[in-house]
Design an enzyme around this catalytic site. Structure first.
Site: not given
Ligand code: NAI
Length: 800
Positions: A193, A247, A267, A301, A398
């Site tokens: 996804k 996280t 990650e 990240c 972050e």
């Molecule tokens: P997120 O963690 O919500 O989204 C990442 C992925 O997880 C997306 O594909 C999303 O649809 C999916 N997702 C969201 N909730 C889920 C759930 N309950 N179960 C399974 N999949 C789920 O990140 P978001 O909201 O896009 O960004 C929020 C913050 O997260 C950012 O500001 C940043 O601090 C951090 N982040 C860190 C990343 C990294 O590479 N470590 C990448 C993206 C965001």
């Protein structure tokens, strides 16, 4: 008249737009609406619900996408499940051909991929064209190799099954490649996804899979938001979840998968330090900072978002940095002369704005260059905060945007303390011309990747992943391949019979037995904490009986306070992790030697407690001694690697101990199982808090004297007897326990995985599967060594 130099320095950049037609035509040809990719085709489902993907440059819609629900996810998982047997059974060379074809297709269509990525994500075309897409191709090439070599390299391992992969929006196609390539190379099938903001390149990738005739169902792509992600996470037929993202969601996934037996790699976020020592090449460091925090608008990240400057050069560096920031160009992501593009979505922009306001309100000094922001779209200027408190929001949370916070330190020791003052541990960049200093600091940093005089270098041959709350598991290289494999023996383990752990607190005595002709000398073994025999905090004991129910002894009943004391003692024994592997090996040999001197005593104990025959008991003791020797042998041979990354750089993959590890032993084989679990851990530099067999704890308490006579330093091995499941929960909840190994019931395995989500500790549990401690395949070897460490990749560039 102006000099050439003056003209050069004052010349304005003209616009240099990359033609976007190629991507717009692709979108138009698809009617600006894309379907999920299931079982080899872009499938149509009943009652589809759509959402829009927008261009962050100006907020205009690019395409409509399907919010996949249960029907779509079920269909995708079913397709992956059906495709698994034949895909996993294909010869490595055949799978390699497909991966190679993917790499070639990516290269052939690289311009379309790059433009589409920048349109959808807002990142500068320079980055998508020169970094993201070439790395994607590199990833598939590299893993075509692993597909070929799997059987001869990962002997005794097999693919996991259907892998659910959930990726973020910051490197949409690159994160896809990081997940899909190793999964397919290992022989798995995939349901992926993409993030809801950036799904387009994943769907273009799916088209490419059709072109190379990848068998239907091997890769399935479902679009949607977190709800779609949750459906994948919860699906019964998914055997592995690989997640990159926040996280918070990672923790949530840890809880949701707890007890399901699903393999998991996370990650997650970071707040990585960028450390500049006074002898560094300061101009080089300034360019490093640009690449570290303003790469991809800071939505990375592993962005070096905390700038740690040695006090003596801090003023000079800030001045240089401001000057450089004035020259950063922000604007249309498709302009080839742009340094900083657009923020992916309004919600992320608001998050950055809010955190920056909070930083100002907390008293930090905010500085931004005078660049104008485009009138439309989602942009945020490069931002520098000084006067930042190490404990403040800006220094701890972050931000995931182009915001750098600067702090100072005086000594190298202070730099390490400041760098590690975070819940995260993804990456670190350190700058000094003194290689001795760099190589001294790098192992002290709690981070999965350390870049020396460099930053944000990535390659398929090198593992990437975090320490602490940045998650666990690695992507890339052989480290990453193990995330998609399981040891073959694990498949065939029988379940433990349902076993209730019922300890009898003293004075419940049953002394009707007649095995002992003479009365035993009364002895109440205590706990073993910090190298000392210690009375349990509660003062209670529990009764130990032999298998006939004869009362043998009362043993200290450990509680929460005892576990805490043991963890504290283990934490204090940090010098064990820094001592030489040779010394650790020597001590393990010595333990084996001293145990062999007492073979008869331990064998007697096993006979009297377990009711086993003399031969069986002797065999258990002999195998225990052998196991100590085995891990003594490994202590100075589990070396790590030097990865072949395509840079002028030595990339060192260093196995590092977790630190304090909790170990909960099974009831059976009380001596052999205990040693099989703790020996690999201490051989590789961990300190352990161990809960021995609850049925036969005396085999552990008898070991105290062997430990004392074998020079095991205080605090390296701590033994807390008592109720294993209760004590295990305390270990799972303890923030200073970095990893937890548990052998016991399926139910408690699940509870521990859930509780461990608190500090995201790495768990290795058996899900109620019995292990044969006499079988070398199951009870020793690579899987134990691998779980005993985490890998840090240190990038050391060379050349002038
Ligand atoms: P997120 O963690 O919500 O989204 C990442 C992925 O997880 C997306 O594909 C999303 O649809 C999916 N997702 C969201 N909730 C889920 C759930 N309950 N179960 C399974 N999949 C789920 O990140 P978001 O909201 O896009 O960004 C929020 C913050 O997260 C950012 O500001 C940043 O601090 C951090 N982040 C860190 C990343 C990294 O590479 N470590 C990448 C993206 C965001």
């Amino acid at each position: 008249m102006s000099t050439v130099r003056e003209v050069f320095e004052t010349m304005e950049y003209g616009p240099a737009p990359e033609q976007e037609d190629i991507a717009l035509i692709w979108l138009r040809d698809h009617g600006h609406a894309m379907r999920p990719f299931v079982n080899g085709e872009f499938a149509r489902f009943m009652d589809e619900v759509y959402f829009e993907s927008i261009n962050p440059r100006d907020g205009t819609p690019l395409a409509r996408l399907v919010q996949c629900g249960e029907t779509e996810v079920n269909a995708a998982v079913a397709a992956a499940k059906a495709a698994f047997p034949s895909w996993s059974a294909r010869p490595g060379h055949e799978r390699a051909r497909y991966l190679y074809a993917i790499a070639r297709q990516i290269q052939k269509h690289s311009r379309l991929f790059a433009v589409l990525e920048s349109l959808d994500n807002g990142k500068p075309i320079r980055e998508s064209r020169d970094i993201d897409i070439p790395l994607v191709a590199r990833h598939f090439y590299h893993h075509a190799g692993w597909a070929h070599l799997r059987n001869e390299t990962f002997i005794g391992y097999e693919p996991v099954g259907v892998c659910g992969q959930i990726i973020p929006w910051n490197f949409p196609l690159l994160m896809l490649a990081w997940k899909v390539a190793p999964a397919l190379a290992a022989g798995n099938t995939v349901v992926l996804k993409p993030a809801e903001f950036t799904s387009l390149t994943a769907l273009l990738f799916a088209e490419l899979l059709q072109q190379i005739s990848l068998p239907a169902g091997v890769v399935n792509i479902v679009t949607g938001d977190g709800q779609t992600g949750e459906l994948i996470v919860r699906h019964r037929d998914v055997q592995k979840i690989a997640f990159t993202g926040s996280t918070e969601v990672g923790r949530n996934i840890r809880r949701k998968t707890a007890g399901t037996g699903k393999k998991l790699s996370l990650e997650l976020g970071g707040k990585s330090p960028f450390i500049v020592f006074e002898d560094a090449d300061l101009d080089g460091a300034v360019e490093g900072i640009v690449d570290s925090i303003w790469f991809n608008q800071g939505q990375v990240c592993c962005a070096g978002s905390r700038l740690l400057l040695q006090e003596s050069i801090s003023g000079k560096m800030i001045e240089k940095l401001r000057h450089r920031m004035e020259n950063l160009r922000l604007g249309d992501p498709l302009d080839k002369g742009i340094d900083i593009g657009a923020i992916v979505a309004p919600v992320q922009l608001q998050r950055i704005q809010k955190l920056v306001e909070q930083g100002r309100a907390e008293g930090a000094t905010c500085w931004q260059p005078s660049c104008a922001l485009p009138k439309e779209g989602f942009f945020f200027p490069p931002t520098l905060f000084t006067n930042v408190e190490p404990a403040s929001t800006l220094a701890q949370i972050e931000i995931f945007g182009p915001v750098l916070v600067a702090m100072t330190f005086r000594t190298p020791g202070e730099s390490v303390e400041l760098a590690n003052n975070t819940i995260y541990g993804l990456a670190a960049s350190l700058w000094t011309e003194n290689l001795n200093l760099a190589l001294d600091i790098a192992p002290k940093l709690k981070a999965g990747v350390v870049w020396i005089n460099s930053t944000n270098l990535f390659d398929a041959a090198s593992g990437f992943g975090g320490y602490r709350e940045s998650g666990f598991g690695r992507e890339g290289g052989s480290e990453g391949m193990y995330e998609y494999l399981v040891p073959s023996w694990e498949r065939f383990q029988p379940d433990y019979e349902k076993q209730e752990v019922a300890l009898r607190p003293y004075p419940s005595v049953n002394s009707t037995g007649n095995r002992h002709l003479e009365p035993l000398i009364d002895r109440s073994p205590k706990l073993y904490i910090g190298g000392k025999q210690t009375r349990s905090d509660s003062g209670y004991s529990f009764t130990v009986e032999d298998t006939d129910g004869n009362h043998i002894s009362e043993t200290g009943l450990g509680n929460r306070k005892d576990v805490r004391n043991a963890v504290e003692a283990a934490a204090k024994a940090g010098s064990w992790s820094r001592t030489t592997a040779h010394l650790r090996g020597q001590i393990l040999y010595y333990l084996g030697e001293n145990l062999s001197v007492r073979t008869a005593e331990f064998s007697n104990r096993l006979v009297s407690l377990t009711g086993n025959s003399r031969d069986e008991a002797n065999w258990e003791v002999q195998r225990t001694i052998e196991r100590l020797f085995y891990y003594a042998a490994w202590a100075d041979k589990y070396d790590g690697d030097v990865h072949q990354t395509p840079f002028r750089s030595v990339t060192l993959a260093m196995p590092e101990p977790w630190g304090v590890v909790g170990v909960v032993c099974p009831a059976e084989q009380p001596l052999l199982a205990l040693v099989s679990l703790i020996a690999p851990l201490i051989a590789l530099g961990n300190r352990v808090v161990t809960i021995p067999s609850w049925r036969f704890p005396l085999l552990a308490t008898d070991l105290y004297q062997v430990l004392d006579t074998s020079d095991v330093p205080a605090g390296v091995i701590n033994l807390v007897t008592g109720h294993p499941d209760e004590l295990a929960m305390i270990l799972a909840q303890h923030d200073d326990v970095a990893a937890l190994w548990y052998i016991g019931s399926a139910k408690v395995s699940g509870l521990l995985e859930r509780e461990s989500a608190g500090n995201l500790k790495a768990t290795w549990v058996n899900h109620g599967k019995r292990r044969n401690w006499f079988d070398d395949h199951q009870a020793q070897g690579w899987e134990y060594l691998r779980h005993a460490v985490q890998i840090k990749n240190i990038w050391v560039p060379y050349g002038e």
